[in-house]
Design a protein around this motif. Structure first.
Motif, PDB file in Angstrom:
ATOM      1  N   SER A  57      11.517  62.908   0.417  1.00  0.00           N
ATOM      2  CA  SER A  57      12.337  62.018  -0.410  1.00  0.00           C
ATOM      3  C   SER A  57      11.969  60.551  -0.180  1.00  0.00           C
ATOM      4  O   SER A  57      12.007  59.741  -1.112  1.00  0.00           O
ATOM      5  CB  SER A  57      13.830  62.239  -0.138  1.00  0.00           C
ATOM      6  N   GLU A  98      19.903  64.260  -3.912  1.00  0.00           N
ATOM      7  CA  GLU A  98      20.725  64.431  -2.707  1.00  0.00           C
ATOM      8  C   GLU A  98      21.755  65.546  -2.881  1.00  0.00           C
ATOM      9  O   GLU A  98      21.988  66.336  -1.957  1.00  0.00           O
ATOM     10  CB  GLU A  98      21.431  63.110  -2.361  1.00  0.00           C
ATOM     11  N   ASP A  99      22.371  65.611  -4.088  1.00  0.00           N
ATOM     12  CA  ASP A  99      23.355  66.664  -4.327  1.00  0.00           C
ATOM     13  C   ASP A  99      22.701  68.040  -4.357  1.00  0.00           C
ATOM     14  O   ASP A  99      23.261  69.030  -3.867  1.00  0.00           O
ATOM     15  CB  ASP A  99      24.088  66.417  -5.651  1.00  0.00           C
ATOM     16  N   LYS A 138      10.781  57.970  -3.136  1.00  0.00           N
ATOM     17  CA  LYS A 138      11.385  56.650  -3.343  1.00  0.00           C
ATOM     18  C   LYS A 138      10.331  55.555  -3.333  1.00  0.00           C
ATOM     19  O   LYS A 138      10.434  54.561  -4.070  1.00  0.00           O
ATOM     20  CB  LYS A 138      12.438  56.394  -2.276  1.00  0.00           C
ATOM     21  N   GLU A 140      16.355  55.574  -9.509  1.00  0.00           N
ATOM     22  CA  GLU A 140      17.002  56.886  -9.474  1.00  0.00           C
ATOM     23  C   GLU A 140      16.036  57.945  -9.992  1.00  0.00           C
ATOM     24  O   GLU A 140      15.416  57.788 -11.038  1.00  0.00           O
ATOM     25  CB  GLU A 140      18.265  56.872 -10.334  1.00  0.00           C
ATOM     26  N   ASN A 160      14.825  61.271 -11.576  1.00  0.00           N
ATOM     27  CA  ASN A 160      15.195  62.332 -12.501  1.00  0.00           C
ATOM     28  C   ASN A 160      14.408  63.564 -12.085  1.00  0.00           C
ATOM     29  O   ASN A 160      13.188  63.614 -12.227  1.00  0.00           O
ATOM     30  CB  ASN A 160      14.846  61.939 -13.943  1.00  0.00           C
ATOM     31  N   SER A 217      21.701  64.955  -8.944  1.00  0.00           N
ATOM     32  CA  SER A 217      20.899  64.060  -8.112  1.00  0.00           C
ATOM     33  C   SER A 217      20.127  64.856  -7.072  1.00  0.00           C
ATOM     34  O   SER A 217      20.490  65.984  -6.724  1.00  0.00           O
ATOM     35  CB  SER A 217      21.794  63.041  -7.417  1.00  0.00           C
TER      36      SER A 217
END
Length: 316
Positions: free
Chosen positions: A43, A12-13, A47, A54, A56, A10
């Motif tokens: 980000s 965020e990760d 969005k 989500e 990719n 992701s």
């Protein structure tokens, strides 16, 4: 053993991994905060484009989205310098993602900026700001603010450098100032002008403290925060009738006066603690059209201060 494909990580990760990498490389907290802020803005844009679906990373983060991000900021009438400031942060983050194969590799270029000369403090405004307050009637806060302004004018240091300076960094015998927290974390020493030396010696008699204490502190003797220093300069300038309150403008003023009075670009690079001469060259290009010959040393505080009279002060 089940492993996670890098392409499915992701956003965020991946950003969390980048932050960990920054900490491992021992980057400054302010630098990490800058990256986080740049990522947050980018980000949020992603969005809005993908309607909170989500993301990719492999499919959605390509050169095209960066171009669209630039156009989005331009449509918001964001200044060129601000756009590039955000892009630098995003570029560092995305290049980390590319190195880890989270996204495909592509180049991210900054946009061309119009080289505009900033609205600097005038010599008259600086003269107003460095005029010494009445020691018998002023508060310590006002007196400290005056010393802070004089320090900025005499050295051209960055805000962070001033906030992290300690008393031990002052070498009065050799008239040197150690800059322990320059932008590149490189230990640099710059000259201490005669006028500034007198001011600092006087200030320390009032300020007191031990050699490992911060040079400029709040009323409780603690280190000044970034916001506190901004407030100090703004409040002091406004009380003196000077509308400009930018701290970085003192750095520009220092560089301009140094260059226009014949200062050497290589010496200015060391004085400003620039990592490359290219950074210093920007000041030369902006302010070097009418150089006076015969000078290789200049300090604006000394030019504005009378040298005939020593500063005297009653210490309670």
């Amino acid at each position: 053993m089940i492993t996670m494909q890098k392409s499915l990580i992701s956003l965020e990760d991946a950003m969390e991994e980048f932050v960990i990498d920054c900490k491992v490389r021992n980057l400054a907290k302010d630098t990490i905060s800058y990256y986080k802020q740049s990522f947050r803005h980018f980000s949020q844009y992603l969005k809005s484009v993908y309607e909170d679906k989500e993301i990719n990373m492999k499919e959605n983060i390509k050169k095209k989205i960066i171009d669209q991000y630039i156009l989005y900021m331009q449509e918001k009438q964001t200044k060129d310098v601000t756009i590039n400031n955000k892009l630098r942060g995003v570029r560092s983050i995305l290049y980390f993602f590319m190195q880890n194969d989270y996204i495909d590799t592509f180049k991210i270029k900054l946009i061309k900026e119009d080289e505009k000369m900033p609205s600097l403090y005038t010599t008259e405004e600086i003269a107003t700001l460095v005029k010494k307050p009445n020691i018998k009637t002023c508060t310590f806060a006002e007196y400290r603010s005056w010393v802070v302004i004089c320090f900025f004018v005499a050295t051209g240091v960055r805000s962070r450098t001033l906030r992290f300076m300690k008393i031990v960094d002052l070498d009065f015998e050799n008239q040197l100032i150690a800059l322990g927290t320059t932008k590149g974390r490189k230990q640099v020493s710059i000259p201490m002008s005669t006028t500034l030396k007198k001011i600092l010696l006087e200030y320390l008699k009032i300020r007191g403290g031990n050699e490992n204490d911060f040079l400029f502190c709040n009323l409780e003797g603690q280190q000044l925060t970034k916001d506190a220093l901004i407030h100090i300069v703004k409040n002091y300038n406004n009380k003196r009738g000077v509308k400009k309150t930018g701290i970085h403008l003192f750095r520009h003023f220092f560089a301009k006066n140094y260059i226009q009075n014949g200062g050497n670009a290589l010496k200015l690079q060391k004085l400003l603690a620039h990592r490359t001469l290219a950074q210093t060259q920007r000041y030369v290009d902006l302010y070097g059209q009418d150089l006076q010959q015969g000078f290789d040393e200049y300090n604006p505080l000394d030019q504005l201060s009378p040298n005939k009279e020593r500063i005297k002060m009653k210490v309670a």
